[in-house]
Write a protein that holds these residues in place. Structure first.
Motif, short mmCIF file in Angstrom:
data_model
loop_
_atom_site.label_atom_id
_atom_site.label_comp_id
_atom_site.label_asym_id
_atom_site.label_seq_id
_atom_site.Cartn_x
_atom_site.Cartn_y
_atom_site.Cartn_z
N PRO A 1 40.91 34.24 54.18
CA PRO A 1 41.36 35.06 55.32
C PRO A 1 40.61 36.39 55.44
O PRO A 1 40.57 36.96 56.54
CB PRO A 1 42.85 35.27 55.02
CG PRO A 1 43.24 34.02 54.31
CD PRO A 1 42.07 33.72 53.42
N LYS A 2 40.00 36.89 54.37
CA LYS A 2 39.16 38.09 54.47
C LYS A 2 37.96 37.84 55.36
O LYS A 2 37.49 38.74 56.07
CB LYS A 2 38.70 38.51 53.06
CG LYS A 2 37.86 39.78 53.01
CD LYS A 2 38.69 41.01 53.23
CE LYS A 2 37.89 42.29 53.03
NZ LYS A 2 38.69 43.50 53.32
N TRP B 1 41.99 47.79 48.87
CA TRP B 1 40.71 47.31 49.40
C TRP B 1 40.91 46.43 50.64
O TRP B 1 39.94 45.97 51.23
CB TRP B 1 39.97 46.47 48.36
CG TRP B 1 39.44 47.22 47.18
CD1 TRP B 1 39.73 48.50 46.80
CD2 TRP B 1 38.52 46.72 46.20
NE1 TRP B 1 39.06 48.83 45.65
CE2 TRP B 1 38.30 47.75 45.26
CE3 TRP B 1 37.87 45.50 46.03
CZ2 TRP B 1 37.45 47.59 44.16
CZ3 TRP B 1 37.03 45.34 44.93
CH2 TRP B 1 36.82 46.38 44.01
N GLY B 2 42.16 46.19 51.02
CA GLY B 2 42.44 45.19 52.04
C GLY B 2 41.79 45.45 53.38
O GLY B 2 41.43 44.51 54.09
N ASP B 3 41.62 46.72 53.75
CA ASP B 3 41.04 47.04 55.05
C ASP B 3 39.58 47.49 54.95
O ASP B 3 39.00 47.93 55.93
CB ASP B 3 41.87 48.11 55.77
CG ASP B 3 41.96 49.41 54.98
OD1 ASP B 3 41.47 49.44 53.82
OD2 ASP B 3 42.52 50.39 55.51
N LYS B 4 39.00 47.35 53.76
CA LYS B 4 37.60 47.75 53.57
C LYS B 4 36.67 46.61 54.00
O LYS B 4 37.00 45.42 53.85
CB LYS B 4 37.33 48.08 52.11
CG LYS B 4 38.17 49.24 51.55
CD LYS B 4 37.76 50.56 52.15
CE LYS B 4 38.34 51.74 51.37
NZ LYS B 4 39.80 51.76 51.30
N PRO C 1 42.19 40.23 51.41
CA PRO C 1 42.56 41.01 52.59
C PRO C 1 44.01 41.47 52.45
O PRO C 1 44.73 41.04 51.55
CB PRO C 1 42.43 40.00 53.73
CG PRO C 1 42.84 38.71 53.08
CD PRO C 1 42.33 38.78 51.65
N ASN C 2 44.43 42.35 53.35
CA ASN C 2 45.86 42.61 53.45
C ASN C 2 46.55 41.38 54.01
O ASN C 2 45.96 40.58 54.74
CB ASN C 2 46.12 43.81 54.37
CG ASN C 2 45.66 45.10 53.75
OD1 ASN C 2 45.74 45.28 52.53
ND2 ASN C 2 45.17 46.02 54.57
N GLU D 1 31.34 43.78 52.62
CA GLU D 1 30.16 44.22 51.85
C GLU D 1 30.49 45.43 50.98
O GLU D 1 29.95 45.59 49.88
CB GLU D 1 28.98 44.52 52.78
CG GLU D 1 29.21 45.60 53.82
CD GLU D 1 29.75 45.04 55.14
OE1 GLU D 1 29.57 45.73 56.17
OE2 GLU D 1 30.32 43.93 55.14
N TRP D 2 31.40 46.31 51.44
CA TRP D 2 31.85 47.44 50.61
C TRP D 2 32.55 46.92 49.36
O TRP D 2 32.31 47.42 48.25
CB TRP D 2 32.79 48.34 51.42
CG TRP D 2 33.28 49.55 50.68
CD1 TRP D 2 32.75 50.81 50.71
CD2 TRP D 2 34.40 49.61 49.77
NE1 TRP D 2 33.47 51.65 49.88
CE2 TRP D 2 34.49 50.94 49.30
CE3 TRP D 2 35.34 48.68 49.32
CZ2 TRP D 2 35.47 51.35 48.40
CZ3 TRP D 2 36.31 49.08 48.41
CH2 TRP D 2 36.38 50.40 47.96
N CYS D 3 33.40 45.93 49.53
CA CYS D 3 34.12 45.34 48.39
C CYS D 3 33.15 44.72 47.39
O CYS D 3 33.37 44.82 46.17
CB CYS D 3 35.11 44.30 48.88
SG CYS D 3 36.43 44.94 49.94
N VAL D 4 32.11 44.08 47.89
CA VAL D 4 31.11 43.46 47.01
C VAL D 4 30.43 44.54 46.16
O VAL D 4 30.29 44.41 44.94
CB VAL D 4 30.08 42.67 47.83
CG1 VAL D 4 28.93 42.20 46.95
CG2 VAL D 4 30.75 41.48 48.52
N ARG D 5 29.99 45.60 46.81
CA ARG D 5 29.32 46.68 46.07
C ARG D 5 30.27 47.36 45.09
O ARG D 5 29.88 47.72 43.97
CB ARG D 5 28.74 47.70 47.05
CG ARG D 5 27.58 47.17 47.89
CD ARG D 5 27.02 48.22 48.83
NE ARG D 5 26.00 47.67 49.70
CZ ARG D 5 24.71 47.52 49.37
NH1 ARG D 5 24.31 47.89 48.15
NH2 ARG D 5 23.85 47.01 50.21
#
Length: 315
Positions: free
Chosen positions: A55-56, A30-33, A13-14, A36-40
């Motif tokens: 913390p994410k 990617w901090g504010d994504k 996370p940020n 599930e978007w980060c996983v893909r």
């Protein structure tokens, strides 16, 4: 001999540690994504697994949690990527009982999230240290050992009931800062689901001055459950955790890959890029300032670099 060293990618996370001065209120692309978007996105770069800094998950609002669990599991099913670990740095050693109790409770929440989302293990260092910060001014070494052992036993017993492993990171500044002390810790805890996490940067700034890398990995052997892959230079402060871009530090990635393969290590190796946070002499990031924050470049280029030195499916 391990067939290959499976690569995973760590999702951050940020501002992962709050406004802590050593890290700064840092931002990454990617901090504010959504998780599930980060996983893909991780799967799209060819990684076999992903890891999440807790913390994410903690930043999810209560009404968002159940839907996120469903979406993450769907992303895993559709891409075939595995949830390797949750990184949940927390307080197990402290002269302030309420900090320690809150730390244990936080770690149990991370275990709950691991069980819900299908993560294999939860990783922590022995916060709040012992040598850094210098808790020896406030408590004895014996007290610190007792607190560490009993906290790990409590959380490991909780994790076992949920099918989750606990992994303790060998890290400078803590009482488990050598191969010898990590083996002692695991033996004192005496739980079948407790392992160690090898931080590659730490091994070259802290462990290698004491013993050769191959011998260190051999001694830990099947006690290793997670590996964090990064490069470091290690300035002369106790934490020695100044991270630099892959290839710019002290780490011999081929040597470490060969050592892990020689003991048949079969779990995940997480690309752990931390240098997007505050650097300088006493930060954790790039010594000259703020490091690369474009995580698409990090994901692509870190994997490309590591595959040249024996990591990943290409080898």
């Amino acid at each position: 001999m391990a067939e290959h060293l499976k690569l995973s990618f760590e999702i951050w996370p940020n501002m992962p540690w709050g406004r802590l001065e050593i890290c700064g209120p840092a931002w990454n692309s990617w901090g504010d994504k959504p998780l599930e978007w980060c996983v893909r996105q991780t799967a799209s770069y060819g990684y076999e697994g992903f890891d999440v800094i807790f913390p994410k998950i903690m930043e999810l609002r209560p009404h968002e949690y159940t839907e996120t669990v469903k979406n993450v599991r769907k992303a895993m099913d559709e891409t075939g990527i595995a949830f390797a670990s949750i990184g949940a740095h927390t307080t197990f050693v402290s002269p302030r009982y309420f900090d320690r109790e809150n730390g244990i409770a936080k770690f149990k929440k991370a275990i709950d999230a691991a069980a819900d989302m299908g993560a294999e293990s939860v990783v922590t260092l022995l916060g709040d240290g012992y040598y850094d910060p210098p808790l020896y001014n406030l408590m004895t070494r014996q007290e610190a050992w007792h607190q560490a052992v009993t906290a790990i036993q409590e959380t490991a017993d909780y994790a076992k009931g949920k099918g989750v492993d606990v992994s303790i990171e060998l890290l400078q500044g803590t009482i488990a800062n050598t191969v010898e002390t990590m083996i002692k810790l695991i033996e004192l805890v005496d739980r079948p689901n407790v392992y160690t996490c090898v931080d590659v940067g730490t091994f070259y700034t802290t462990v290698k001055p004491r013993m050769p890398i191959k011998i260190a990995i051999e001694q830990l052997g099947d006690r290793i459950r997670n590996v964090h892959v990064k490069d470091e230079v290690g300035f002369p402060n106790i934490m020695q955790s100044q991270h630099v871009w892959f290839g710019g530090g002290f780490v011999d990635f081929q040597e470490m890959a060969d050592a892990l393969k020689s003991v048949g290590y079969k779990h995940f190796n997480a690309v752990e890029w931390e240098a997007w946070q505050a650097g300088g002499l006493f930060g954790v990031g790039e010594p000259s300032g703020i490091g690369l924050a474009d995580f698409d470049r990090v994901a692509a280029e870190a994997k490309e670099f590591l595959e040249e030195y024996g990591w990943g499916k290409a080898n």
